[in-house]
Scaffold this motif. Sequence first.
Motif: not given
Length: 321
Positions: A166-169, A176-178, A182-191, A257-259
């Motif tokens: 998930y991501a917020a609007d 933007g959305a991946p 392979s593009e996930l590493s270009q986005h900040p993640l929460i876990g 995201v990446l549904d």
Amino acid sequence: MLDWQDLQVFLEVARHPRLADAARRLGVDHSTLSRRTRRFEQRLNTQLFERSTHGYRLTPAGERLKVHAELMARHADDATDGLVDHNLRLEGQIRLGVTEGFGTWVIAPLLSAFCRRHPGLTLDLLALPRVVNLSRHEADLAITIERPANQGLVTSRLCDYRLKLYAADRYLRQHGAPLHRSELSQHPLIGYVDDLLFSEQLNYLDPLLAHRREDTKAHFSLRSTCVTTQMMATESGAGLGVLPCFMAAGRAELRTVLDHDVSIDRQFWVTARQEQRQLTRIRLLWDYLREALALNQDFLMGRQSQLVMPDDDPGSDQASP
């Protein structure tokens, strides 16, 4: 002859080494409980506890007495339960342990109908970021994300559930959305905090990041042991987070995201000690949980956004043998 009330006090302290915890469960003050345990030891002329600032620890003599006291308590429960008239109002306490997210967002609201069906029962809901220990009598029933390996427990698969990315609007508008894993590493993640995971079933992100290039490293904007905290951080736009559909599906600010590429299925299991499973009040809650979650399979799998509440008709609860 031993006094049964003294044995009950002894057993409560043996199960809950912090005297304040045992006193709270027995409904007495700390000093009274301390005096009663010492008086019991004097009657037996035997030291049962080693006392320290960390609590009460059983001596070898105390360990031997605990085995017999546990057996006596079990027989007392069985005898009392066998005398219950099912036409009369049930009374007593049930302690249910469950993971924090599921307990807060699903089990707590579903239990409202159970409480109305059985107003004489008191429910203690332990919604924790860990697994409760039934062998140490932390709870009567537990809902876990892994099937317990202990052969002394009665266990049943309770339900399936699904997690998505998930991501917020506000985040999607800005970053933007991946379009691919392979593009996930270009986005900040929460876990989750890796070294504080209480189950490998919570390690969602490592498989998703397997597609990243060798020269890239995943960046976490925020990590937490609490999935509710992760959801709030995701909703505030801090990054992308893997969340249970039962928490995120109804949140207006969140989008998948990446549904079609990210869909993680897990299970919940319900478990109890063999002797507890035979008690009427435990059987009623066990069966109610199965009933309530069967009604909500589409909700748990993200196919609908609203929790379905069971009716209040006590006649629909039938305790299984």
